[in-house]
Design a protein around this motif. Structure first.
Motif, PDB file in Angstrom:
ATOM      1  N   GLU A 191       0.855  -1.178   0.000  1.00 32.78           N
ATOM      2  CA  GLU A 191       0.000   0.000   0.000  1.00 32.78           C
ATOM      3  C   GLU A 191       0.897   1.236   0.000  1.00 32.78           C
ATOM      4  O   GLU A 191       1.724   1.393   0.904  1.00 32.78           O
ATOM      5  CB  GLU A 191      -0.919   0.038   1.224  1.00 32.78           C
ATOM      6  CG  GLU A 191      -1.950  -1.074   1.286  1.00 32.78           C
ATOM      7  CD  GLU A 191      -2.841  -0.968   2.517  1.00 32.78           C
ATOM      8  OE1 GLU A 191      -2.988   0.160   3.059  1.00 32.78           O
ATOM      9  OE2 GLU A 191      -3.368  -2.011   2.948  1.00 32.78           O
ATOM     10  N   VAL A 193       0.226   5.238  -0.362  1.00 34.80           N
ATOM     11  CA  VAL A 193      -0.700   6.358  -0.489  1.00 34.80           C
ATOM     12  C   VAL A 193       0.116   7.630  -0.676  1.00 34.80           C
ATOM     13  O   VAL A 193       1.121   7.839   0.017  1.00 34.80           O
ATOM     14  CB  VAL A 193      -1.591   6.478   0.757  1.00 34.80           C
ATOM     15  CG1 VAL A 193      -2.547   7.663   0.628  1.00 34.80           C
ATOM     16  CG2 VAL A 193      -2.361   5.189   0.976  1.00 34.80           C
ATOM     17  N   LYS A 206      -0.321   8.066  -9.376  1.00 33.84           N
ATOM     18  CA  LYS A 206      -1.179   6.897  -9.611  1.00 33.84           C
ATOM     19  C   LYS A 206      -0.644   6.082 -10.794  1.00 33.84           C
ATOM     20  O   LYS A 206      -0.591   4.846 -10.744  1.00 33.84           O
ATOM     21  CB  LYS A 206      -2.600   7.380  -9.902  1.00 33.84           C
ATOM     22  CG  LYS A 206      -3.640   6.281  -9.904  1.00 33.84           C
ATOM     23  CD  LYS A 206      -3.998   5.860  -8.495  1.00 33.84           C
ATOM     24  CE  LYS A 206      -5.189   4.904  -8.502  1.00 33.84           C
ATOM     25  NZ  LYS A 206      -5.524   4.435  -7.148  1.00 33.84           N
ATOM     26  N   THR A 211      -1.143   3.197  -4.822  1.00 31.03           N
ATOM     27  CA  THR A 211      -2.394   2.462  -4.677  1.00 31.03           C
ATOM     28  C   THR A 211      -3.554   3.384  -4.334  1.00 31.03           C
ATOM     29  O   THR A 211      -4.717   3.017  -4.534  1.00 31.03           O
ATOM     30  CB  THR A 211      -2.252   1.383  -3.593  1.00 31.03           C
ATOM     31  OG1 THR A 211      -1.807   1.987  -2.373  1.00 31.03           O
ATOM     32  CG2 THR A 211      -1.234   0.327  -4.021  1.00 31.03           C
ATOM     33  N   GLU A 212      -3.248   4.576  -3.808  1.00 33.20           N
ATOM     34  CA  GLU A 212      -4.287   5.556  -3.493  1.00 33.20           C
ATOM     35  C   GLU A 212      -3.652   6.935  -3.471  1.00 33.20           C
ATOM     36  O   GLU A 212      -2.477   7.079  -3.097  1.00 33.20           O
ATOM     37  CB  GLU A 212      -4.934   5.259  -2.137  1.00 33.20           C
ATOM     38  CG  GLU A 212      -6.104   6.155  -1.790  1.00 33.20           C
ATOM     39  CD  GLU A 212      -6.782   5.759  -0.479  1.00 33.20           C
ATOM     40  OE1 GLU A 212      -7.582   6.558   0.028  1.00 33.20           O
ATOM     41  OE2 GLU A 212      -6.500   4.647   0.025  1.00 33.20           O
ATOM     42  N   LEU A 224      -7.579   7.934   6.376  1.00 36.63           N
ATOM     43  CA  LEU A 224      -7.316   6.743   5.575  1.00 36.63           C
ATOM     44  C   LEU A 224      -7.960   5.507   6.211  1.00 36.63           C
ATOM     45  O   LEU A 224      -8.046   5.405   7.445  1.00 36.63           O
ATOM     46  CB  LEU A 224      -5.808   6.520   5.444  1.00 36.63           C
ATOM     47  CG  LEU A 224      -5.037   7.559   4.623  1.00 36.63           C
ATOM     48  CD1 LEU A 224      -3.536   7.338   4.754  1.00 36.63           C
ATOM     49  CD2 LEU A 224      -5.455   7.497   3.148  1.00 36.63           C
TER      50      LEU A 224
END
Length: 337
Positions: A191, A193, A206, A211-212, A224
């Motif tokens: 992950e 972010v 992105k 992933t975010e 989050l």
């Protein structure tokens, strides 16, 4: 040879200088590509960064790559004709920090484009042979130059102990933030972010694998779904930094990468109650082999960051590109054109 010289704030000019000759243990490099860093822009705007003051004409540029053209006495590698990426800081190799393997903390470091050491906005430079790293032909000249900022991201991931399955928050989607995203993914983070206020940069994050993404103008990283384990703080913005610290999970690790305010308010109760670890980073040590491998294998895409190229006579335009174009991410100077 031609060099681009900073004579004072906002004053850049071309000069002719003799081609430098490599001394013992050095190589001469024909410079093909030089990335423009925020520190270069800061010197251009203000003539100083903290205690480092431009008191005499200074050649900017420390993200450089090119081809070896001559060897100094005692040098057998790299060979003439070898393409290399230049590690721009040469330590004394004898102090306590160097001997402990922390050569980035050497108090006598001689670093390109840090007064009074000239940098690489020039057609040729000389560098210690051990800090001219051979690169394979699958790596472009621009990417070879940008191994320097990638090394910052690699070092940040090492300091944050990013590993398989890590949850990482990157605050700031500038060039360092974007290479840190790619480095974290290459280190095994599942992950990643990214938070920023620039929608174009978030879109690029992105594209590069985040992933975010979080638009910090209207969303807080404290919201989050799962708190991150590692913070790579690349914005240098005090408010963003404090908010990101509040977002970290218990026993989380915060790595301060971005250069911002000298001081910031620390949410001490959060640090204590969650037993957060906080550390700074200063450049890098021993990162080039990893950075080269990541780019050569396709795990990291540095060419995607390049949004403009300039000749040496256009150095001033290169230094000011970011303020003219919000879409600009990374510009490079090609001294031979």
């Amino acid at each position: 040879m031609r060099v681009s010289v900073l004579r004072g704030p906002g004053d850049v000019a071309l000069e002719d200088r003799p081609v430098p000759e490599p001394g013992p243990g050095q190589v001469a490099v024909r410079v093909e590509s030089v990335g423009v860093c925020g520190s270069d822009t800061h010197y251009y705007d203000h003539g100083r960064i903290g205690r480092f003051v431009v008191e005499q004409p200074l050649v900017l540029g420390h993200e450089a790559a090119g081809e070896v053209t001559a060897l100094g006495a005692g040098v057998t590698s790299p060979a003439v004709g070898q393409r290399v990426s230049i590690e721009p800081g040469v330590p004394d190799l004898t102090c306590a920090q160097c001997l402990a393997g922390r050569y980035n903390l050497c108090p006598d470091m001689r670093f390109f484009a840090t007064p009074p050491i000239d940098g690489a906005f020039a057609e040729y430079v000389v560098v210690h042979a051990a800090f001219a790293h051979p690169v394979p032909d699958v790596i472009s000249d621009d990417a070879a130059a940008l191994l320097e900022p990638l090394s910052v991201g690699v070092w940040a991931c090492r300091k944050g102990r990013v590993t398989a399955g890590s949850r990482v928050l990157v605050t700031g989607a500038g060039p360092i933030g974007l290479v840190s995203v790619q480095a974290a993914l290459a280190f095994g983070a599942t992950e990643v972010v990214v938070s920023d206020v620039n929608p174009a940069r978030l879109d690029l994050a992105k594209e590069l694998g985040a992933t975010e993404v979080v638009d910090a103008r209207n969303t807080s990283v404290t919201d989050l779904p799962r708190p991150p384990e590692v913070l790579l703080e690349c914005s240098g913005h005090p408010a963003a930094t404090v908010q990101a610290l509040r977002a970290l999970d218990r026993a989380g690790r915060a790595v301060f990468v971005g250069m911002g305010a000298d001081e910031l308010p620390l949410p001490l109760s959060v640090v204590q109650e969650r037993e957060l670890e906080l550390t700074g980073t200063f450049r890098y040590a021993g990162t080039w082999p990893t950075a080269i491998a990541l780019v050569a294998s396709g795990r990291v895409d540095l060419d995607r960051l390049v949004t403009g190229t300039y000749g040496l006579e256009q150095a001033e335009d290169a230094l000011t590109a970011g303020r003219r174009d919000q879409q600009s991410v990374k510009v490079v100077v090609h001294p031979q054109t």
